[in-house]
Design a protein around this motif. Structure first.
Motif, PDB file in Angstrom:
ATOM      1  N   ASP A  39      15.288  13.769  35.103  1.00 16.68           N
ATOM      2  CA  ASP A  39      14.627  15.050  35.387  1.00 16.68           C
ATOM      3  C   ASP A  39      13.287  14.890  36.099  1.00 16.68           C
ATOM      4  O   ASP A  39      12.885  15.751  36.858  1.00 16.68           O
ATOM      5  N   SER A  40      12.599  13.776  35.901  1.00 11.59           N
ATOM      6  CA  SER A  40      11.349  13.541  36.639  1.00 11.59           C
ATOM      7  C   SER A  40      11.596  12.665  37.872  1.00 11.59           C
ATOM      8  O   SER A  40      10.679  12.424  38.644  1.00 11.59           O
ATOM      9  N   HIS A  41      12.820  12.175  38.027  1.00 14.72           N
ATOM     10  CA  HIS A  41      13.210  11.282  39.119  1.00 14.72           C
ATOM     11  C   HIS A  41      12.235  10.103  39.200  1.00 14.72           C
ATOM     12  O   HIS A  41      11.692   9.772  40.263  1.00 14.72           O
ATOM     13  N   SER A  42      12.034   9.480  38.004  1.00 15.16           N
ATOM     14  CA  SER A  42      11.077   8.373  37.883  1.00 15.16           C
ATOM     15  C   SER A  42      11.703   7.186  37.163  1.00 15.16           C
ATOM     16  O   SER A  42      12.570   7.344  36.307  1.00 15.16           O
ATOM     17  N   ILE A  43      11.206   6.018  37.507  1.00 15.53           N
ATOM     18  CA  ILE A  43      11.533   4.792  36.789  1.00 15.53           C
ATOM     19  C   ILE A  43      10.483   4.640  35.694  1.00 15.53           C
ATOM     20  O   ILE A  43       9.284   4.824  35.937  1.00 15.53           O
ATOM     21  N   LEU A  44      10.918   4.274  34.483  1.00 14.02           N
ATOM     22  CA  LEU A  44      10.014   4.112  33.352  1.00 14.02           C
ATOM     23  C   LEU A  44       9.651   2.643  33.189  1.00 14.02           C
ATOM     24  O   LEU A  44      10.525   1.796  32.997  1.00 14.02           O
ATOM     25  N   LEU A  45       8.367   2.356  33.277  1.00 15.97           N
ATOM     26  CA  LEU A  45       7.869   0.994  33.128  1.00 15.97           C
ATOM     27  C   LEU A  45       6.905   0.910  31.955  1.00 15.97           C
ATOM     28  O   LEU A  45       6.389   1.930  31.480  1.00 15.97           O
ATOM     29  N   THR A  46       6.659  -0.314  31.528  1.00 14.41           N
ATOM     30  CA  THR A  46       5.642  -0.562  30.516  1.00 14.41           C
ATOM     31  C   THR A  46       4.445  -1.217  31.199  1.00 14.41           C
ATOM     32  O   THR A  46       4.593  -1.932  32.195  1.00 14.41           O
ATOM     33  N   ASN A  47       3.278  -0.992  30.649  1.00 13.46           N
ATOM     34  CA  ASN A  47       2.059  -1.680  31.062  1.00 13.46           C
ATOM     35  C   ASN A  47       1.519  -2.319  29.800  1.00 13.46           C
ATOM     36  O   ASN A  47       1.243  -1.625  28.815  1.00 13.46           O
ATOM     37  N   GLN A  48       1.411  -3.660  29.810  1.00 15.57           N
ATOM     38  CA  GLN A  48       0.948  -4.332  28.605  1.00 15.57           C
ATOM     39  C   GLN A  48       0.260  -5.649  28.934  1.00 15.57           C
ATOM     40  O   GLN A  48       0.477  -6.236  29.988  1.00 15.57           O
ATOM     41  N   VAL A  82       4.491   4.034  31.876  1.00 17.48           N
ATOM     42  CA  VAL A  82       4.115   4.341  33.260  1.00 17.48           C
ATOM     43  C   VAL A  82       5.370   4.830  33.973  1.00 17.48           C
ATOM     44  O   VAL A  82       6.404   4.161  33.938  1.00 17.48           O
ATOM     45  N   LYS A  83       5.271   5.997  34.606  1.00 24.04           N
ATOM     46  CA  LYS A  83       6.388   6.548  35.361  1.00 24.04           C
ATOM     47  C   LYS A  83       6.113   6.367  36.849  1.00 24.04           C
ATOM     48  O   LYS A  83       5.089   6.812  37.344  1.00 24.04           O
ATOM     49  N   ILE A  84       7.047   5.708  37.517  1.00 28.89           N
ATOM     50  CA  ILE A  84       6.926   5.485  38.959  1.00 28.89           C
ATOM     51  C   ILE A  84       7.985   6.345  39.646  1.00 28.89           C
ATOM     52  O   ILE A  84       9.182   6.166  39.394  1.00 28.89           O
ATOM     53  N   PRO A  85       7.574   7.276  40.504  1.00 32.12           N
ATOM     54  CA  PRO A  85       8.574   8.076  41.226  1.00 32.12           C
ATOM     55  C   PRO A  85       9.522   7.177  42.030  1.00 32.12           C
ATOM     56  O   PRO A  85       9.099   6.182  42.623  1.00 32.12           O
ATOM     57  N   VAL A  86      10.780   7.525  42.010  1.00 30.23           N
ATOM     58  CA  VAL A  86      11.790   6.760  42.735  1.00 30.23           C
ATOM     59  C   VAL A  86      11.393   6.583  44.199  1.00 30.23           C
ATOM     60  O   VAL A  86      11.614   5.522  44.788  1.00 30.23           O
ATOM     61  N   SER A  87      10.765   7.575  44.784  1.00 29.33           N
ATOM     62  CA  SER A  87      10.360   7.499  46.193  1.00 29.33           C
ATOM     63  C   SER A  87       9.356   6.385  46.464  1.00 29.33           C
ATOM     64  O   SER A  87       9.166   5.968  47.604  1.00 29.33           O
ATOM     65  N   GLN A  88       8.696   5.859  45.420  1.00 32.19           N
ATOM     66  CA  GLN A  88       7.684   4.816  45.591  1.00 32.19           C
ATOM     67  C   GLN A  88       8.190   3.412  45.253  1.00 32.19           C
ATOM     68  O   GLN A  88       7.442   2.441  45.367  1.00 32.19           O
ATOM     69  N   ILE A  89       9.444   3.300  44.854  1.00 29.21           N
ATOM     70  CA  ILE A  89       9.947   2.009  44.381  1.00 29.21           C
ATOM     71  C   ILE A  89       9.804   0.900  45.410  1.00 29.21           C
ATOM     72  O   ILE A  89       9.278  -0.165  45.114  1.00 29.21           O
ATOM     73  N   LYS A 103      11.767 -10.165  36.435  1.00 29.03           N
ATOM     74  CA  LYS A 103      12.889  -9.328  35.998  1.00 29.03           C
ATOM     75  C   LYS A 103      12.725  -7.894  36.499  1.00 29.03           C
ATOM     76  O   LYS A 103      13.706  -7.228  36.834  1.00 29.03           O
ATOM     77  N   THR A 104      11.497  -7.433  36.594  1.00 31.70           N
ATOM     78  CA  THR A 104      11.225  -6.088  37.090  1.00 31.70           C
ATOM     79  C   THR A 104      11.492  -6.002  38.588  1.00 31.70           C
ATOM     80  O   THR A 104      12.109  -5.045  39.063  1.00 31.70           O
ATOM     81  N   ILE A 105      11.057  -7.005  39.318  1.00 29.36           N
ATOM     82  CA  ILE A 105      11.317  -7.045  40.760  1.00 29.36           C
ATOM     83  C   ILE A 105      12.822  -7.062  41.019  1.00 29.36           C
ATOM     84  O   ILE A 105      13.329  -6.310  41.851  1.00 29.36           O
ATOM     85  N   LEU A 106      13.539  -7.888  40.277  1.00 30.86           N
ATOM     86  CA  LEU A 106      14.998  -7.966  40.427  1.00 30.86           C
ATOM     87  C   LEU A 106      15.656  -6.622  40.156  1.00 30.86           C
ATOM     88  O   LEU A 106      16.486  -6.147  40.937  1.00 30.86           O
ATOM     89  N   ALA A 107      15.267  -5.971  39.068  1.00 31.64           N
ATOM     90  CA  ALA A 107      15.856  -4.673  38.710  1.00 31.64           C
ATOM     91  C   ALA A 107      15.534  -3.609  39.753  1.00 31.64           C
ATOM     92  O   ALA A 107      16.404  -2.810  40.122  1.00 31.64           O
ATOM     93  N   LEU A 108      14.302  -3.598  40.233  1.00 28.14           N
ATOM     94  CA  LEU A 108      13.923  -2.590  41.220  1.00 28.14           C
ATOM     95  C   LEU A 108      14.559  -2.841  42.585  1.00 28.14           C
ATOM     96  O   LEU A 108      14.746  -1.905  43.362  1.00 28.14           O
ATOM     97  N   GLN A 109      14.907  -4.074  42.879  1.00 26.83           N
ATOM     98  CA  GLN A 109      15.655  -4.349  44.108  1.00 26.83           C
ATOM     99  C   GLN A 109      17.109  -3.904  43.961  1.00 26.83           C
ATOM    100  O   GLN A 109      17.726  -3.475  44.927  1.00 26.83           O
ATOM    101  N   TRP A 110      17.649  -4.023  42.758  1.00 27.25           N
ATOM    102  CA  TRP A 110      19.026  -3.593  42.493  1.00 27.25           C
ATOM    103  C   TRP A 110      19.159  -2.081  42.662  1.00 27.25           C
ATOM    104  O   TRP A 110      20.145  -1.598  43.216  1.00 27.25           O
ATOM    105  N   PRO A 155      17.754   0.488  44.586  1.00 25.92           N
ATOM    106  CA  PRO A 155      18.053   1.153  45.879  1.00 25.92           C
ATOM    107  C   PRO A 155      19.436   0.781  46.422  1.00 25.92           C
ATOM    108  O   PRO A 155      20.080   1.597  47.085  1.00 25.92           O
ATOM    109  N   LEU A 156      19.865  -0.430  46.158  1.00 25.22           N
ATOM    110  CA  LEU A 156      21.171  -0.863  46.679  1.00 25.22           C
ATOM    111  C   LEU A 156      22.346  -0.231  45.944  1.00 25.22           C
ATOM    112  O   LEU A 156      23.416  -0.072  46.518  1.00 25.22           O
ATOM    113  N   ASN A 157      22.147   0.137  44.688  1.00 23.16           N
ATOM    114  CA  ASN A 157      23.276   0.589  43.861  1.00 23.16           C
ATOM    115  C   ASN A 157      23.182   2.025  43.381  1.00 23.16           C
ATOM    116  O   ASN A 157      24.213   2.602  43.013  1.00 23.16           O
ATOM    117  N   ILE A 158      22.013   2.612  43.340  1.00 30.15           N
ATOM    118  CA  ILE A 158      21.875   3.973  42.830  1.00 30.15           C
ATOM    119  C   ILE A 158      21.343   4.925  43.909  1.00 30.15           C
ATOM    120  O   ILE A 158      21.932   5.947  44.191  1.00 30.15           O
TER     121      ILE A 158
END
Length: 188
Positions: free
Chosen positions: A54-63, A155-162, A173-180, A182-185
């Motif tokens: 609904d927010s069209h965002s990827i959910l990340l953690t900051n720690q 932290v919510k990152i809009p999909v448009s900024q990925i 692992k985050t870089i790998l997932a975020l590269q996956w 755009p190619l698959n979703i």
């Protein structure tokens, strides 16, 4: 090709273990190499790429991540992740970790891949998942496990900024997932 392991012993045992062993393995030319190696036994982990639809965002953690302080990083943006407990299924672990870290209830995480984090030094494998959630799935506060001294920010990152965000990230692992993603979703 074959290998053998002998004289394996724990040389450090605290929160994690370090194991030392004599290994002998076949070479590509038909010979053998015998040497001593160390392995950081961290155990297996889980990680997940979460899309809040609904927010069209990827959910990340900051720690805070102590090992990254050597390179003046300290805090890292990452996908939610955690360590498997003994006899725990990866699907159960990722559900627990997402609830602890972000407060979201996830239903059916999809396994994307299983991979080694640093195969030259560590035995750790990561089970990488993907799942979609909605704002209504946030049913608890999140923020991490108090008994583990965690302090985790959502932290919510809009999909448009990925694609532009990937170059700023420091966690593999985050870089790998975020590269996956755009190619698959995104491109479907």
């Amino acid at each position: 090709m074959k290998y053998s392991i002998s004289e394996e012993k724990v040389v450090f045992d605290d929160h994690y273990k370090m194991v030392k062993a004599k290994v002998t393995y076949d070479t590509f030319e038909g010979n053998h190499i015998s040497t001593t190696r160390l392995a950081f036994e961290r155990g297996d982990s889980v990680a997940i790429l979460l899309l809040e639809k609904d927010s069209h965002s990827i959910l990340l953690t900051n720690q805070f991540r102590y090992p990254t302080c050597k390179n003046a990083d300290g805090w890292l943006l990452e996908i939610p992740a955690g360590s498997l407990e003994e006899n725990e299924k990866p699907q159960d672990c990722i559900k627990r970790e997402v609830m602890e870290e972000l407060g979201y209830k996830i239903k059916m995480p999809k396994l994307l891949s299983t991979f080694y984090t640093s195969p030259g030094a560590s035995t750790e494998r990561i089970f990488l998942f993907y799942c979609e959630v909605s704002k209504n799935d946030k049913i608890e506060k999140g923020g991490g496990n108090e008994h583990e001294n965690e302090d985790i920010q959502l932290v919510k990152i809009p999909v448009s900024q990925i694609t532009s965000k990937i170059l700023e990230l420091k966690d593999a692992k985050t870089i790998l997932a975020l590269q996956w993603f755009p190619l698959n979703i995104m491109n479907k």
